[in-house]
Design an enzyme around this catalytic site. Structure first.
Site, PDB file in Angstrom:
ATOM      1  N   ASN A 126      11.193   0.140   8.789  1.00 40.83           N
ATOM      2  CA  ASN A 126      12.032   0.562   7.462  1.00 40.83           C
ATOM      3  C   ASN A 126      12.681  -0.534   6.900  1.00 40.83           C
ATOM      4  OD1 ASN A 126      10.966   2.852   8.696  1.00 40.83           O
ATOM      5  ND2 ASN A 126      12.927   3.902   8.874  1.00 40.83           N
TER       6      ASN A 126
ATOM      7  N   ASN B  85       7.235   3.606   4.475  1.00 37.41           N
ATOM      8  CA  ASN B  85       8.615   3.129   4.745  1.00 37.41           C
ATOM      9  C   ASN B  85       8.517   1.602   4.484  1.00 37.41           C
ATOM     10  OD1 ASN B  85       9.643   5.685   4.663  1.00 37.41           O
ATOM     11  ND2 ASN B  85       9.719   5.738   6.780  1.00 37.41           N
TER      12      ASN B  85
ATOM     13  N   HIS C  31       0.748   1.890  13.741  1.00 35.76           N
ATOM     14  CA  HIS C  31       1.615   1.116  12.832  1.00 35.76           C
ATOM     15  C   HIS C  31       1.797  -0.161  12.846  1.00 35.76           C
ATOM     16  CE1 HIS C  31       4.100   2.983   9.878  1.00 35.76           C
ATOM     17  NE2 HIS C  31       5.336   3.107  10.344  1.00 35.76           N
TER      18      HIS C  31
ATOM     19  N   ASP D  10      -0.804  -0.536   7.667  1.00 34.21           N
ATOM     20  CA  ASP D  10      -1.641   0.709   8.148  1.00 34.21           C
ATOM     21  C   ASP D  10      -1.994   1.870   6.827  1.00 34.21           C
ATOM     22  OD1 ASP D  10       1.250   0.990   8.763  1.00 34.21           O
ATOM     23  OD2 ASP D  10       0.707   2.969   9.303  1.00 34.21           O
TER      24      ASP D  10
END
Length: 244
Positions: A66, A112, A19, A91
């Protein structure tokens, strides 16, 4: 001014995660001597520099993925940077490992970080540099996959990808996305890594395993004497034709 945001999660615990490939990319870009040291502002780490004739602000949101949009939106408003001059590096599950694509606008694909940026900018019309990390195969496995570290073998494609992004970022900054993608593709090799969906092997060594089937068939030993008379000679002529 151009704003380039790399997405990831803050802290050493997440540093090697899939991530966090966006963080990895902007960290490499920031190694250019024109960039200032990282400082803290807009709930992010930022570095200012120049690429070509363009002033560039690098942003690494420290709000967790997020809430990435909070940092990007605040920095964009402060510097009065329009969405068209914002690039987000992130990513991408839907691309095979080592693949890179650049696009403007579109959906967030369940990411997100992008969803948050869409909300805080009030638009989707910013550029995204999508860095392929592959898909684990099932929806239930996505979270542990993206929050898992890259495997040691991944460094074979990950390091060249990150390095080539920084080396050719001038084309991205100039707005020539196609040229940027082409340069990165050439620098990293056009084939997907072994094991990736649709991967095709590319020669990496100068031994017979890296050669085409034709070159393997030729071999490197002495040529075999073929018959020039008799039934066998006639058959070979019919198959391959006469060399005369």
């Amino acid at each position: 001014m151009l704003l380039i945001a790399g997405l990831g999660n803050p802290g050493s615990r997440y540093a090697g995660n899939r991530h966090n490939i966006g963080f990895m990319a902007v960290d490499e870009i920031a190694r250019d001597p024109s960039f200032s040291p990282w400082s803290k502002k807009f709930s992010a780490e930022i570095a200012e520099g120049q690429i070509g004739a363009e002033k560039v602000l690098l942003v690494k949101p420290q709000t967790f993925m997020n809430e990435s949009g909070r940092s990007v939106g605040e920095a964009a408003r402060f510097f009065k940077i329009e969405p068209a001059n914002i690039v987000v590096i992130h990513d991408e599950l839907d691309l095979a490992p080592s693949k890179l694509r650049v696009k403007t606008g579109g959906g967030n694909g369940g990411h997100n970080g992008l969803r948050s940026i869409d909300a805080h900018l009030g638009t989707k019309d910013y550029r995204r540099v999508r860095l392929g990390i592959g898909h684990p195969g099932s929806k239930d496995a996505v979270t542990p996959y993206v929050l898992g570290d890259f495997a040691k073998v991944d460094r074979e494609w990950l390091d060249p990808l990150i390095e080539s992004i920084a080396r050719h970022v001038d084309s991205l900054v100039a707005g020539d996305d196609a040229l940027f993608m082409n340069k990165v593709s050439i620098a990293t090799g056009s084939s997907e890594p072994a094991g990736a969906k649709g991967a095709s092997a590319q020669p990496t060594k100068s031994n017979s395993k890296g050669h085409s089937h034709i070159r393997q068939a030729r071999g490197s030993g002495p040529a075999v004497k073929l018959p020039d008379k008799g039934p066998m000679a006639e058959m070979l002529k019919r198959i391959f034709g006469s060399k005369d």
